[in-house]
Design a protein around this motif. Structure first.
Motif, short mmCIF file in Angstrom:
data_model
loop_
_atom_site.label_atom_id
_atom_site.label_comp_id
_atom_site.label_asym_id
_atom_site.label_seq_id
_atom_site.Cartn_x
_atom_site.Cartn_y
_atom_site.Cartn_z
N GLU A 22 0.26 -1.06 0.05
CA GLU A 22 0.48 0.26 -0.31
C GLU A 22 0.52 1.09 0.11
O GLU A 22 0.16 2.48 -0.23
CB GLU A 22 -0.95 0.13 1.08
CG GLU A 22 -2.32 -1.01 1.04
CD GLU A 22 -1.54 -2.59 1.76
OE1 GLU A 22 -0.39 -2.68 2.05
OE2 GLU A 22 -2.10 -3.56 0.99
N THR A 23 2.42 1.64 0.61
CA THR A 23 3.13 2.72 0.46
C THR A 23 4.04 2.25 -0.08
O THR A 23 4.55 3.81 -0.72
CB THR A 23 3.88 2.35 2.20
OG1 THR A 23 4.43 2.01 1.40
CG2 THR A 23 2.96 2.84 2.47
N ILE A 24 4.50 1.66 -0.95
CA ILE A 24 5.05 1.44 -2.36
C ILE A 24 4.77 1.36 -3.85
O ILE A 24 4.40 0.88 -4.06
CB ILE A 24 6.61 0.17 -2.17
CG1 ILE A 24 7.28 0.81 -0.70
CG2 ILE A 24 7.16 0.48 -2.89
CD1 ILE A 24 7.47 1.55 -0.13
N ASP A 25 5.04 2.53 -4.60
CA ASP A 25 5.30 2.38 -5.76
C ASP A 25 6.07 1.97 -6.27
O ASP A 25 7.06 2.38 -6.42
CB ASP A 25 4.64 3.91 -6.19
CG ASP A 25 3.96 4.15 -7.72
OD1 ASP A 25 4.24 2.87 -8.72
OD2 ASP A 25 4.09 5.02 -8.03
N LEU A 26 5.80 0.93 -7.17
CA LEU A 26 7.01 0.80 -8.08
C LEU A 26 7.33 1.20 -9.14
O LEU A 26 8.34 0.67 -10.53
CB LEU A 26 7.15 -1.45 -8.62
CG LEU A 26 7.22 -1.58 -6.97
CD1 LEU A 26 6.51 -3.49 -7.33
CD2 LEU A 26 8.77 -1.86 -6.31
N ASP A 27 6.46 2.04 -9.69
CA ASP A 27 6.84 2.52 -10.39
C ASP A 27 6.43 1.76 -12.17
O ASP A 27 5.04 0.69 -11.81
CB ASP A 27 7.50 3.44 -11.28
CG ASP A 27 8.49 4.57 -12.00
OD1 ASP A 27 7.91 4.57 -13.42
OD2 ASP A 27 8.21 5.46 -12.18
N VAL A 28 7.13 1.66 -13.38
CA VAL A 28 6.95 0.81 -14.25
C VAL A 28 6.66 -0.56 -14.10
O VAL A 28 6.40 -1.46 -15.06
CB VAL A 28 6.96 1.22 -15.73
CG1 VAL A 28 7.35 2.16 -15.96
CG2 VAL A 28 9.06 1.40 -15.14
N LEU A 29 7.20 -0.85 -12.87
CA LEU A 29 8.24 -1.73 -12.71
C LEU A 29 6.92 -2.98 -12.05
O LEU A 29 6.93 -4.49 -12.11
CB LEU A 29 9.42 -2.28 -11.10
CG LEU A 29 10.45 -1.92 -11.57
CD1 LEU A 29 11.70 -1.43 -10.18
CD2 LEU A 29 11.35 -2.29 -13.35
N ASN A 30 5.86 -2.49 -11.11
CA ASN A 30 5.20 -2.76 -11.07
C ASN A 30 3.88 -3.39 -11.70
O ASN A 30 3.29 -4.70 -11.69
CB ASN A 30 3.87 -2.10 -10.53
CG ASN A 30 3.10 -2.08 -9.65
OD1 ASN A 30 3.28 -3.05 -8.99
ND2 ASN A 30 1.06 -1.87 -9.97
N PHE A 33 6.95 -7.70 -16.00
CA PHE A 33 6.69 -9.78 -15.74
C PHE A 33 8.43 -9.45 -14.75
O PHE A 33 8.49 -10.92 -14.31
CB PHE A 33 6.43 -10.31 -17.00
CG PHE A 33 6.48 -11.64 -16.04
CD1 PHE A 33 5.73 -12.87 -16.27
CD2 PHE A 33 7.75 -12.89 -16.73
CE1 PHE A 33 5.12 -14.29 -15.36
CE2 PHE A 33 7.17 -13.77 -16.50
CZ PHE A 33 5.87 -14.71 -16.10
N SER A 34 9.12 -9.28 -15.72
CA SER A 34 10.38 -9.72 -15.40
C SER A 34 11.16 -8.92 -14.07
O SER A 34 12.00 -10.31 -13.36
CB SER A 34 11.54 -9.14 -16.36
OG SER A 34 10.96 -7.93 -16.75
N TYR A 35 10.37 -8.48 -13.86
CA TYR A 35 10.82 -7.43 -12.19
C TYR A 35 10.74 -8.52 -11.00
O TYR A 35 11.40 -9.70 -10.56
CB TYR A 35 10.43 -6.22 -12.09
CG TYR A 35 9.86 -5.41 -10.25
CD1 TYR A 35 11.99 -5.73 -10.24
CD2 TYR A 35 9.59 -5.39 -9.81
CE1 TYR A 35 12.44 -5.19 -8.86
CE2 TYR A 35 9.20 -5.51 -8.41
CZ TYR A 35 10.78 -5.05 -7.55
OH TYR A 35 11.19 -4.83 -6.67
N PHE A 36 9.69 -9.17 -11.36
CA PHE A 36 8.97 -9.83 -10.14
C PHE A 36 9.78 -11.19 -10.37
O PHE A 36 9.87 -11.72 -9.44
CB PHE A 36 7.04 -10.36 -10.09
CG PHE A 36 6.50 -8.77 -10.04
CD1 PHE A 36 6.50 -8.19 -8.55
CD2 PHE A 36 6.13 -7.54 -10.59
CE1 PHE A 36 5.69 -7.42 -8.04
CE2 PHE A 36 5.52 -6.44 -9.77
CZ PHE A 36 5.26 -6.93 -9.13
N ILE A 37 9.36 -11.70 -11.62
CA ILE A 37 10.35 -13.02 -11.48
C ILE A 37 11.26 -12.99 -10.75
O ILE A 37 11.48 -14.10 -10.30
CB ILE A 37 10.24 -13.53 -12.99
CG1 ILE A 37 9.15 -13.78 -13.37
CG2 ILE A 37 11.43 -14.53 -13.10
CD1 ILE A 37 7.94 -15.09 -12.95
#
Length: 175
Positions: A22-30, A33-37
Motif C-alpha cells: 500500500e505504501t510503495i509505488d514500483l512505477d513501471v516495475l509494478n 513480469f521480469s521484475y517480479f520473476i
C-alpha cells in the motif's frame, strides 16, 4: 535536476517510510513480469540454498533438473538437458562434469550415435535424487501463506510460460 536531499527544509517522502504494497509505488516495475520473476527468484533461491546447504555437489543452477532428467530418462543426452534447462551446451557440460566428479552420474557412449553421451545415475546419484524429492516436497512450506488453489494457479501459468520457452526460445532482447 531537483536535488531534494540537499534542502534540509523540504520533506523527504522516503524518510521513515514503512514498506508495504500500500505504501510503495514500483512505477513501471509494478506491471513488469521480469521484475517480479527476478526478485522472487532471489527469495526462492535463498530458501532452496538453505535447504540443500549440506549437499554441496548439487548447489548451483541446473544440477537438480539434470539429476531428475537422468533419473527419469536413463540414457538421456546432454543436448536434451540443455534444452530443458534453457542453457547452452557448454554450460550443461560444466554442470555434468561437476555431477560426474561428485560421483552422482556416469556417461556412456551413445548407442545410436557414438559421438554423443548417454547419461545415467550412479547408486549415489539415485540416493541423492530420493533425498532431493523429499526436500523439494518440503519446499512448499516456503509459500505456505498462499492457498493450495492460488499455488496451483500460479504453477499452471508458470508451467505454460516455461514450456513456451523450452519449445520455442526467443532470441535475447527480442519479443
Amino acid at each position: 535536476m531537483n536535488d531534494i536531499g540537499a534542502n534540509e527544509d523540504v520533506e523527504w517522502p522516503g524518510e521513515g517510510i514503512v514498506v508495504s504494497p500500500e505504501t510503495i509505488d514500483l512505477d513501471v516495475l509494478n506491471d513488469t513480469f521480469s521484475y517480479f520473476i527476478r526478485d522472487i527468484n532471489i527469495a526462492v533461491s535463498r530458501d532452496w540454498d538453505a535447504r540443500i546447504a549440506d549437499m554441496e555437489a548439487i548447489r548451483g543452477t541446473g544440477k537438480v533438473t539434470a539429476l531428475f532428467m537422468i533419473a527419469n530418462y536413463p540414457g538421456i543426452h546432454p543436448s536434451a538437458i540443455a534444452q530443458i534447462n534453457l542453457r547452452d551446451r557448454a554450460e550443461v557440460a560444466r554442470t555434468l562434469n561437476g555431477l560426474e566428479a561428485a560421483g552422482l552420474i556416469r556417461r556412456k557412449t551413445g548407442r545410436k550415435d557414438s559421438r554423443s553421451w548417454s547419461l545415467f545415475l550412479t547408486e549415489e546419484g539415485e540416493g541423492c535424487v530420493v533425498e532431493l524429492r523429499k526436500r523439494i516436497k518440503e519446499s512448499r512450506k516456503f509459500l505456505s501463506d498462499i492457498s493450495d488453489d492460488e499455488y496451483e494457479q500460479a504453477m499452471s501459468v508458470l508451467r505454460r510460460i516455461y514450456w513456451r520457452f523450452v519449445m520455442a526460445p526467443h532470441p535475447v532482447g527480442e519479443s
